[in-house]
Enzyme design. Structure first.
Site, mmCIF file in Angstrom:
data_model
loop_
_atom_site.group_PDB
_atom_site.id
_atom_site.type_symbol
_atom_site.label_atom_id
_atom_site.label_comp_id
_atom_site.label_asym_id
_atom_site.label_seq_id
_atom_site.Cartn_x
_atom_site.Cartn_y
_atom_site.Cartn_z
ATOM 1 N N GLY A 8 0.821 -1.202 0.000
ATOM 2 C CA GLY A 8 0.000 0.000 0.000
ATOM 3 C C GLY A 8 0.853 1.250 0.000
ATOM 4 N N GLY A 13 1.539 5.119 3.470
ATOM 5 C CA GLY A 13 2.339 3.915 3.260
ATOM 6 C C GLY A 13 3.701 4.223 2.687
ATOM 7 N N ASN A 31 2.297 -2.365 -4.476
ATOM 8 C CA ASN A 31 1.025 -1.658 -4.552
ATOM 9 C C ASN A 31 0.151 -2.356 -5.598
ATOM 10 O OD1 ASN A 31 -0.258 1.020 -3.513
ATOM 11 N ND2 ASN A 31 -0.811 0.908 -5.677
ATOM 12 N N VAL A 73 -3.437 -0.190 3.830
ATOM 13 C CA VAL A 73 -4.562 -0.117 2.903
ATOM 14 C C VAL A 73 -5.804 0.325 3.666
ATOM 15 C CG1 VAL A 73 -3.580 -1.895 1.409
ATOM 16 C CG2 VAL A 73 -5.159 -2.563 3.226
ATOM 17 N N SER A 131 -0.206 7.399 14.334
ATOM 18 C CA SER A 131 -0.696 8.778 14.314
ATOM 19 C C SER A 131 0.442 9.743 14.016
ATOM 20 C CB SER A 131 -1.331 9.148 15.655
ATOM 21 O OG SER A 131 -1.751 10.507 15.644
ATOM 22 N N GLY A 132 0.108 10.779 13.280
ATOM 23 C CA GLY A 132 1.086 11.802 12.965
ATOM 24 C C GLY A 132 0.925 12.362 11.572
ATOM 25 N N GLY A 133 -0.040 11.796 10.817
ATOM 26 C CA GLY A 133 -0.240 12.269 9.465
ATOM 27 C C GLY A 133 0.918 11.897 8.567
ATOM 28 N N LYS A 186 -5.966 3.692 19.260
ATOM 29 C CA LYS A 186 -5.849 4.672 18.173
ATOM 30 C C LYS A 186 -7.207 5.294 17.865
ATOM 31 C CE LYS A 186 -4.084 6.897 14.619
ATOM 32 N NZ LYS A 186 -5.208 7.254 13.768
ATOM 33 N N HIS A 189 -7.844 7.781 20.546
ATOM 34 C CA HIS A 189 -6.959 8.919 20.252
ATOM 35 C C HIS A 189 -7.636 9.849 19.247
ATOM 36 C CE1 HIS A 189 -4.218 10.812 17.356
ATOM 37 N NE2 HIS A 189 -3.336 10.948 18.333
ATOM 38 N N ASN A 190 -8.196 9.270 18.187
ATOM 39 C CA ASN A 190 -8.860 10.083 17.171
ATOM 40 C C ASN A 190 -10.125 10.738 17.714
ATOM 41 O OD1 ASN A 190 -6.840 9.026 15.581
ATOM 42 N ND2 ASN A 190 -8.178 8.505 13.884
ATOM 43 N N GLU A 193 -9.036 13.645 19.515
ATOM 44 C CA GLU A 193 -8.658 14.614 18.473
ATOM 45 C C GLU A 193 -9.892 15.380 17.978
ATOM 46 O OE1 GLU A 193 -7.513 13.884 13.892
ATOM 47 O OE2 GLU A 193 -6.135 12.933 15.327
#
Length: 466
Positions: A8, A13, A31, A73, A131-133, A186, A189-190, A193
Site C-alpha cells: 500500500g 504507506g 502496490n 490499505v 498517528s502523525g499524518g 488509536k 486517540h482520534n 482529536e
C-alpha cells in the site's frame, strides 16, 4: 539487517516505507497498481534499500523467514482481501511464525477477528495504530501496536528507530496490549482529536462572533496560548499558522475562503459507538462528532437561518479572552479524561491491561493530540492515586466560574458551544452525589415494570403505581 514488506503505497504507506528504509531496513514494497510502485521508486528509490515487487508472490519471496509484512490499505474489506492474497492456497503462502501488521485505521473488532483467524494458521497479527499524518509517518509517528506480542518483540528495534521522540529520552511506541487494544487506543486517540479540534473551533467562534477579533488577532492570541504550559499543543500550533495563511487565489486570508462543513473518516463515530456499547459517557467527543454532522447539514441550516426563527436579533454578551482560555482548558481536560475513562473500561472488559500512563508518554510526540496536558495526565496516572490528579482538581476549583460565564454568555448570544457545554455538564454530573435518574427509574417501572433499586435496602423492587 531488518527486512520488512509493505503493501500500500499511498501517502502514509510510502512515507512509512521511507521511514523504515532511512532507519536501516530493507523494504520490499508492493502496490495493487504497478504504476504507483514505479512512481515511488523513481521518486524515492535512492533513499534506502527498497525491493520493488510487481506481485504479492514476488514480495513474499523477497523476504527472509520469519517475514513481517505491514499493510497500509483502507480499513474493512481491503484489509481482508490483502490477507486473503497473502494466504492464497495452491499458489504461494506465508509460513508459520510470519507476521502481518495492519497499520491502518481498522476497527478493533475486525482486528480481534483477524487475530483469531490467523492464529489457527500459525500467523501472528499485529493491529498497530499510527498517528502523525503524512509528516509523522516519514519523520517519526506515534505508534500503538497491539495483538501478537511475538510480532511486536520482533519488530520493536525497528519501530523504536522509526518512532517520534517523547521528549524525555524515550520513543513514542509501546506494546499497548493483546487483541484489538492497539486499534482501540488509536480510535479513542482520534476521538479525543475530534474533541480537541471542536473545542478550539468553539473558542474561535467566540473570538470572531462575540469579540469581533480579526484573523491576525486570533492568530496572535492562539500563539500566546500555545506558549503556555497549559494549552501548548500541536493543534494550537497549526491553528496559528492557519489564521496567518494568505489566500493565494485572491485577497484576504485562506481561513475565510474555506466552507464550514467538516468531513470525517469514521473513527470519531466509532469512538461514540464503542462508548455506548461499554456504557461510558463521553459527551464532549460525541458533541464534536455531532458538530461535524451539523456543519454538513448546510441546506437545512440555510432554510432555518432564513426563516423567522433564524432572523431575530440577539445582542452578543461580552466575555473576556481570559475566560475563553480557561473554558477551553477545562473543556479539553474533560475531553481527555473521557477518552481515558473509555480506554480503561475497554481494557477491563477485554482484559487488555492497557497502561494509561504509557499512552500519555507515547502521545507526547509524533501524534496529532500531542500537548502539554498529557504530561499532567501521565503524572497523575503514575502517581497511583484513585482520585483525580490534585493539580487538575485545583484547576477546576479555581477556574470553573469563568467556564460557566463563557457558556452562559454564548447561550445568551446565540452562539452554539456543543463541546464546551457538554464538557461542563459532564463535570457537573461527575461532581454530583445525586442525579435525578431516580425519576427515570420510577417512570420505567411505572410503564414497563422494569423495577428499581432502593437506597435503604438491597434488591430489586416494583411498585404498584396505580
Amino acid at each position: 539487517m531488518t527486512h520488512i514488506g509493505l503493501i500500500g503505497l499511498g501517502t502514509m504507506g510510502a512515507n512509512l516505507a521511507r521511514n523504515a528504509a532511512h532507519n536501516g531496513a530493507t523494504v520490499a514494497v508492493f502496490n495493487r497498481t504497478k504504476e504507483k510502485t514505479d512512481a515511488f521508486m523513481r521518486a524515492h528509490g535512492a533513499e534506502g534499500k527498497f525491493i520493488p515487487c510487481s506481485t504479492i508472490e514476488e514480495l513474499i519471496n523477497a523476504l527472509p523467514v520469519p517475514r513481517s509484512i505491514i499493510l497500509m490499505v483502507n480499513a474493512g474489506k481491503p484489509v481482508d482481501d490483502v490477507i486473503g492474497s497473502l494466504l492464497a492456497p495452491n499458489t504461494y503462502h506465508l509460513s508459520p511464525q510470519d507476521a502481518i501488521i495492519d497499520a491502518g485505521n481498522s476497527h478493533f473488532s475486525d482486528t480481534e477477528r483477524r487475530i483469531s483467524d490467523l492464529r489457527s494458521k500459525g500467523i501472528h497479527f499485529l493491529g498497530m495504530g499510527v498517528s502523525g499524518g503524512e509528516e509523522g509517518a516519514l519523520l517519526g509517528p506515534s505508534m500503538m501496536p497491539g495483538g501478537s506480542r511475538e510480532a511486536f518483540d520482533r519488530l520493536e528495534p525497528l519501530l523504536r528507530k522509526m518512532a517520534a521522540k517523547d521528549g524525555s529520552g524515550g520513543k513514542c511506541v509501546t506494546y499497548v496490549g493483546s487483541g484489538g487494544a492497539g486499534h482501540f487506543v488509536k480510535m479513542v486517540h482520534n476521538g479525543i482529536e475530534y474533541g480537541d479540534m471542536q473545542l478550539i473551533a468553539e473558542a474561535y467562534h467566540l473570538m470572531k462572533s462575540v469579540l469581533k477579533m480579526s484573523n491576525a488577532e486570533i492568530a496572535d492570541t492562539f500563539g500566546t496560548w500555545n506558549r503556555s504550559r497549559e494549552l501548548k499543543s500541536y493543534l494550537m500550533e497549526i491553528s496559528v499558522k492557519i489564521f496567518r495563511q494568505k489566500d493565494a487565489a485572491g485577497e484576504g486570508e485562506m481561513i475565510d475562503m474555506i466552507k464550514g462543513a467538516a468531513r470525517q473518516k469514521g473513527t470519531g463515530k466509532w469512538t461514540t459507538q464503542s462508548a455506548l456499547d461499554l456504557g461510558v459517557a463521553i459527551p464532549t467527543i460525541t458533541a464534536a462528532v455531532d458538530a461535524r454532522f451539523m456543519s454538513a447539514a448546510d441546506t437545512m441550516r440555510s432554510i432555518v437561518a432564513a426563516s423567522p426563527m433564524g432572523t431575530f436579533a440577539i445582542e452578543p454578551k461580552k466575555v473576556s479572552l481570559r475566560a475563553i482560555k480557561d473554558a477551553l482548558l477545562l473543556s479539553r481536560i474533560a475531553s481527555y479524561a473521557q477518552g481515558f475513562q473509555l480506554i480503561a473500561e475497554a481494557s477491563r472488559v477485554h482484559d487488555w491491561s492497557v497502561d494509561k500512563a504509557e499512552l500519555c508518554r507515547i502521545w507526547k510526540g509524533g501524534c496529532i493530540i500531542r500537548s502539554s496536558l498529557l504530561t499532567m495526565f501521565e503524572e497523575g496516572f503514575r502517581s497511583g492515586l484513585k482520585t483525580p490528579y490534585p493539580p487538575l482538581v485545583e484547576l477546576f476549583v479555581a477556574r470553573h466560574l469563568k467556564w460557566r460565564k463563557v457558556i452562559a454568555a454564548a447561550t445568551l448570544s446565540g452562539i452554539p458551544l456543543p463541546a464546551m457545554s457538554a464538557s461542563l455538564a459532564w463535570f457537573d454530573a461527575l461532581r454530583s452525589t445525586w442525579l435525578p435518574q431516580n425519576l427515570t427509574q420510577a417512570q420505567r417501572d411505572f410503564f414497563g415494570a422494569h423495577g428499581f433499586e432502593r437506597i435503604d435496602r438491597e434488591g430489586t423492587f416494583h411498585e404498584d403505581w396505580k
